[in-house]
Write a protein that holds these residues in place. Structure first.
Motif, PDB file in Angstrom:
ATOM      1  N   GLN A  22      -4.869   6.421  -1.385  1.00 45.98           N
ATOM      2  CA  GLN A  22      -5.417   5.373  -0.526  1.00 45.98           C
ATOM      3  C   GLN A  22      -5.444   4.100  -1.358  1.00 45.98           C
ATOM      4  N   VAL A  29      -7.917  -0.708   3.874  1.00 44.60           N
ATOM      5  CA  VAL A  29      -7.583   0.562   3.230  1.00 44.60           C
ATOM      6  C   VAL A  29      -6.448   1.239   3.991  1.00 44.60           C
ATOM      7  N   THR A  30      -5.431   1.673   3.242  1.00 45.94           N
ATOM      8  CA  THR A  30      -4.264   2.328   3.836  1.00 45.94           C
ATOM      9  C   THR A  30      -3.980   3.626   3.092  1.00 45.94           C
ATOM     10  N   LYS A  31      -3.741   4.690   3.851  1.00 42.89           N
ATOM     11  CA  LYS A  31      -3.326   5.965   3.263  1.00 42.89           C
ATOM     12  C   LYS A  31      -1.830   5.877   2.978  1.00 42.89           C
TER      13      LYS A  31
END
Length: 103
Positions: A22, A29-31
């Motif tokens: 992440q 927030v980006t996976k």
């Protein structure tokens, strides 16, 4: 003392159990998928991420985290990496070294 096989098993455990990352970029927030896993010549385990934000403005990579297969946090690093161009990205690397020490 640990055997060479035990050290190798720990390295494989790291390689096999880190599932995803992440990344926090300018507060969002980006996976992310793991881009590559590599065994370095000195035995360290490296895990790479390709961080390529999709923004039309300058952004800042603020935090990079690794999670295991059970969705539990394994590694967490605060950053301040500024990207100023829409075409910019970052190849980010975590490196893990396994060593035994007598205390």
């Amino acid at each position: 003392m640990l055997t060479a096989q035990a050290i190798e098993d720990f390295r494989q455990f790291i390689e096999n159990n880190i599932a995803y990352a992440q990344v926090t970029v300018s507060g969002s927030v980006t996976k992310m998928a793991i881009h590559r896993r590599e065994r370095l010549s000195d035995g360290r385990v490296a895990v790479y991420l390709e961080i390529t934000p999709r923004a039309n403005t300058a952004v800042t990579i603020q935090r990079v985290q690794l999670y295991n297969k059970n969705k539990q946090l394994w590694a967490d690093k605060a950053e301040n990496i500024k990207l100023s161009d829409v075409q910019e990205g970052a190849l980010y690397r975590f490196v893990f070294k396994i060593e035994e020490q007598e205390v």
